[in-house]
Design a protein around this motif. Sequence first.
Motif, short mmCIF file in Angstrom:
data_model
loop_
_atom_site.label_atom_id
_atom_site.label_comp_id
_atom_site.label_asym_id
_atom_site.label_seq_id
_atom_site.Cartn_x
_atom_site.Cartn_y
_atom_site.Cartn_z
N GLN A 118 43.26 10.62 25.86
CA GLN A 118 44.71 10.49 25.92
C GLN A 118 45.16 10.25 27.35
O GLN A 118 44.47 10.60 28.31
N GLU A 119 46.35 9.66 27.50
CA GLU A 119 46.92 9.45 28.83
C GLU A 119 47.04 10.78 29.56
O GLU A 119 47.52 11.78 29.01
N GLY A 120 46.55 10.81 30.79
CA GLY A 120 46.58 12.03 31.59
C GLY A 120 45.28 12.80 31.56
O GLY A 120 45.08 13.72 32.36
N ASP A 121 44.37 12.45 30.63
CA ASP A 121 43.09 13.13 30.55
C ASP A 121 42.24 12.80 31.78
O ASP A 121 42.30 11.69 32.32
N ALA A 122 41.45 13.77 32.21
CA ALA A 122 40.50 13.53 33.29
C ALA A 122 39.36 12.66 32.77
O ALA A 122 38.89 12.85 31.64
N LEU A 123 38.95 11.70 33.57
CA LEU A 123 37.90 10.77 33.14
C LEU A 123 37.05 10.41 34.35
O LEU A 123 37.57 10.11 35.42
N GLU A 124 35.74 10.44 34.15
CA GLU A 124 34.82 10.03 35.21
C GLU A 124 33.93 8.91 34.68
O GLU A 124 33.39 9.01 33.58
N LEU A 125 33.79 7.86 35.46
CA LEU A 125 33.00 6.71 35.06
C LEU A 125 32.02 6.33 36.16
O LEU A 125 32.37 6.33 37.34
N VAL A 126 30.79 6.03 35.75
CA VAL A 126 29.85 5.36 36.65
C VAL A 126 30.24 3.89 36.65
O VAL A 126 30.46 3.30 35.59
N THR A 127 30.36 3.28 37.82
CA THR A 127 30.90 1.92 37.87
C THR A 127 29.96 0.95 38.57
O THR A 127 29.17 1.33 39.44
N LEU A 128 30.07 -0.29 38.16
CA LEU A 128 29.35 -1.40 38.77
C LEU A 128 30.38 -2.36 39.36
O LEU A 128 31.25 -2.85 38.64
N TYR A 129 30.30 -2.59 40.66
CA TYR A 129 31.17 -3.58 41.29
C TYR A 129 30.51 -4.95 41.17
O TYR A 129 29.31 -5.10 41.42
N TYR A 130 31.29 -5.94 40.78
CA TYR A 130 30.74 -7.29 40.63
C TYR A 130 31.74 -8.30 41.18
O TYR A 130 32.93 -8.21 40.92
N LEU A 131 31.23 -9.25 41.94
CA LEU A 131 32.07 -10.31 42.49
C LEU A 131 31.86 -11.56 41.67
O LEU A 131 30.85 -12.25 41.79
N GLN A 132 32.80 -11.83 40.75
CA GLN A 132 32.72 -13.00 39.87
C GLN A 132 33.11 -14.25 40.66
O GLN A 132 34.22 -14.37 41.16
N LEU A 133 32.17 -15.17 40.78
CA LEU A 133 32.41 -16.37 41.56
C LEU A 133 32.90 -17.49 40.66
O LEU A 133 32.17 -18.00 39.82
N ASP A 134 34.18 -17.87 40.85
CA ASP A 134 34.75 -19.02 40.14
C ASP A 134 34.69 -20.24 41.05
O ASP A 134 34.20 -20.17 42.18
N THR A 135 35.22 -21.35 40.59
CA THR A 135 35.12 -22.60 41.36
C THR A 135 35.85 -22.53 42.69
O THR A 135 35.40 -23.09 43.68
N SER A 136 36.98 -21.81 42.73
CA SER A 136 37.78 -21.82 43.96
C SER A 136 38.02 -20.45 44.56
O SER A 136 38.67 -20.34 45.60
N LYS A 137 37.51 -19.41 43.92
CA LYS A 137 37.78 -18.07 44.44
C LYS A 137 36.73 -17.08 43.95
O LYS A 137 35.99 -17.33 43.01
N ALA A 138 36.69 -15.95 44.63
CA ALA A 138 35.82 -14.85 44.25
C ALA A 138 36.69 -13.74 43.66
O ALA A 138 37.63 -13.28 44.31
N VAL A 139 36.39 -13.34 42.44
CA VAL A 139 37.21 -12.36 41.74
C VAL A 139 36.42 -11.05 41.59
O VAL A 139 35.43 -11.00 40.88
N PRO A 140 36.83 -9.98 42.28
CA PRO A 140 36.12 -8.71 42.16
C PRO A 140 36.53 -7.98 40.88
O PRO A 140 37.70 -7.91 40.52
N ILE A 141 35.54 -7.44 40.18
CA ILE A 141 35.82 -6.64 38.98
C ILE A 141 34.98 -5.37 39.02
O ILE A 141 33.93 -5.32 39.66
N LEU A 142 35.46 -4.36 38.33
CA LEU A 142 34.72 -3.11 38.14
C LEU A 142 34.37 -2.98 36.66
O LEU A 142 35.20 -3.24 35.79
N ILE A 143 33.16 -2.56 36.38
CA ILE A 143 32.70 -2.34 35.01
C ILE A 143 32.26 -0.89 34.92
O ILE A 143 31.53 -0.40 35.80
#
Length: 261
Positions: free
Chosen positions: A84-109
């Motif tokens: 629920q909204e407001g609940d404590a949550l912990e995630l192990v994350t992977l940072y990834y830099l998605q390379l498109d034709t004209s830009k680099a888009v950072p995402i977290l998974i």
Amino acid sequence: MSRTLWPWRSAMPSGVAPTTLWSAVAKRSGDTALGNSNQSPTMISRLSGKLIELQDQRVILDVGGIGYEVWIPAAVMGNLLGAQEGDALELVTLYYLQLDTSKAVPILIGFEDSLQKEFFEKLLTVPRMGPKAALGAFARPMGELARAIEREDSAFLRSLPGIGAQKAKDIIATLQGKVAKYLVGGETPGETAAVAPEAAIDEKHRELYQDGLQMLLALGYRRAEADRMVRDVLRLEAEVTSVEDLVRLVYKRQQSDASVG
């Protein structure tokens, strides 16, 4: 309390490139700047905060007033649906830099644990498998996917979102023999009871024997068949030390026997 939403939200300052803002966040938290690779192990690897929003494929997590948007594989999201909204949550994350034709888009998974993250990183080693495709592939529990890969179950893999015949072949060709350790997550094997080590098993191989036997049972083999195959490998390959190598050698012997037959 004001929140900065990251990486995707209209609250992002205008004229600031995603990578620039991300680097600023990283510098503030003591992380190093972006490297040349798509994945940077020095970036944010774990987030702990309050859940702001739960969407179909991602969550917004408030960490110290900064709202992080984190993409979640469907198989993992299924375990978060009760949050629920407001609940404590912990995630192990992977940072990834998605390379498109004209830009680099950072995402977290995000993942529940490091084993899921490690399995996802294995998926990213498949040719032409980017993070969005890997998110689609991770639509079933990790153990089911690992079992399908080890058993060359192309039909199962093709049933996953965005996975066609060629991609299923690529997944099997790249990962078969490398994912046995991930069978523990989400599978429902018929026989998983602990197996007592037999006297005939050498002392140094007893733990490996049990682990290998459990892996093959999880893959759907009958107990007697699995027992025979594991014993054969341990007898002929005395130097084997990991369950991954053990399962790989079992498959190699199976293929050799099939070609002779």
